[in-house]
Design a protein around this motif. Structure first.
Motif, short mmCIF file in Angstrom:
data_model
loop_
_atom_site.label_atom_id
_atom_site.label_comp_id
_atom_site.label_asym_id
_atom_site.label_seq_id
_atom_site.Cartn_x
_atom_site.Cartn_y
_atom_site.Cartn_z
N LEU A 8 27.59 -10.12 46.65
CA LEU A 8 27.68 -8.96 47.69
C LEU A 8 26.17 -8.99 48.50
CD1 LEU A 8 28.79 -6.25 45.21
CD2 LEU A 8 29.95 -6.95 47.27
N GLN A 13 24.93 -6.76 52.04
CA GLN A 13 24.95 -5.51 51.12
C GLN A 13 23.73 -5.38 50.62
OE1 GLN A 13 28.01 -3.32 51.55
NE2 GLN A 13 28.35 -5.14 53.16
N VAL A 15 21.90 -4.37 47.18
CA VAL A 15 22.20 -4.12 45.80
C VAL A 15 21.24 -3.85 44.86
CG1 VAL A 15 23.54 -5.44 43.98
CG2 VAL A 15 24.27 -5.95 46.46
N ASP A 98 23.83 -0.32 48.84
CA ASP A 98 25.40 0.05 49.17
C ASP A 98 26.07 -0.06 47.75
OD1 ASP A 98 25.22 -0.09 52.11
OD2 ASP A 98 24.67 -1.69 51.75
N TYR A 99 25.57 -0.88 46.81
CA TYR A 99 26.20 -1.07 45.49
C TYR A 99 25.02 -0.92 44.44
CZ TYR A 99 30.57 -2.93 47.53
OH TYR A 99 31.73 -2.80 48.41
N LEU A 101 25.19 -1.91 40.57
CA LEU A 101 26.01 -2.29 39.20
C LEU A 101 25.23 -2.32 37.96
CD1 LEU A 101 27.02 -5.66 41.18
CD2 LEU A 101 28.38 -3.38 41.06
N CYS A 224 34.05 -11.28 45.67
CA CYS A 224 33.23 -10.57 46.26
C CYS A 224 33.85 -9.94 47.72
CB CYS A 224 31.86 -10.90 46.66
SG CYS A 224 30.82 -10.96 45.20
#
Length: 232
Positions: A8, A13, A15, A98-99, A101, A224
């Motif tokens: 990502l 992105q 992350v 944005d992400y 995890l 992804c």
């Protein structure tokens, strides 16, 4: 989690990866040394450090690392009020990413419960074999309970095959069964069995750093891309 995060990041992105496993596999896989860390996700959970203090910038991929010190946090939190919401409270509003995890241990502990309360979506890696399918059934029941009791916005947004042996009959059958059980969320792309994927963590590298032209890198790149297309 490492390779999805790195994939990502390659797609521009922002992350953040959180290692919520006392074995610190994510931390080690990114070349960080758990025993040398002064601040980890443990300090974040017990209120001894802020997110900014524990976060590590690894080549633009941000990481909240872990080490064996996290193994005793269940006992520390068990008697506290709202113990299942400690991670959610500690993270607060994270508009910079944005992400986010979160890597969890393969067991339902207070740590995993904290992760499921903090997030909105669950991605399930499915090793395409019989016993793994049984594990998914147990996990979905757990998620349903948490959704009802603690986190109404929680949902399974993706299931994807890993360590897939395309020539094995049961591997194909396992994917078929997964698609029947989760008709809308099983990814088309799978992660095939690949030696490079096994080797990369020992070098503290993502698959894109270790062997960017390998089958493993190709599979994670496609995964992804599908994740982004699905709007997850």
């Amino acid at each position: 989690v490492v390779n999805i995060g790195a994939g990502l990041q390659q797609k521009k992105q922002r992350v953040l990866l959180i290692d919520l496993d006392p074995q610190a596999c994510l931390t080690k896989s990114l070349g960080l040394k758990p025993y040398e860390l002064k601040k980890t996700v443990y300090h974040l959970l017990v209120g001894k450090a802020s997110l900014k203090e524990v976060m590590v910038n690894r080549k633009g991929l941000f990481v909240v690392p872990s080490n064996i010190g996290l193994s005793g946090v269940d006992l520390e939190l068990v008697s506290q009020v709202a113990r299942e919401s400690k991670l959610k409270k500690a993270l607060g509003n994270l508009d910079d990413f944005d992400y986010i995890l979160i890597d969890c241990a393969p067991s339902l502990s207070l740590l995993t419960l904290n992760a499921l309360v903090a997030v909105e979506e669950v991605l399930i890696p499915l090793q395409t074999e019989y016993l793994a399918l049984n594990g998914i059934e147990q996990l979905t029941r757990t998620i349903a309970t948490i959704k009802e009791e603690l986190n109404p916005s929680l949902r399974i947004s993706g299931v994807f095959g890993t360590r897939h042996q395309s020539r094995e009959v049961f591997a194909k059958e396992a994917l078929k069964n997964a698609k029947e059980a989760f008709p809308d969320v099983v990814f088309q792309n799978v992660i095939r069995e690949n030696v490079a994927l096994k080797e990369a963590p020992s070098y503290g590298k993502t698959i894109f750093e270790y062997k960017p032209k390998s089958r493993g890198a190709e599979d994670y790149r496609k995964l992804c891309e599908e994740l982004l297309r699905r709007g997850i």
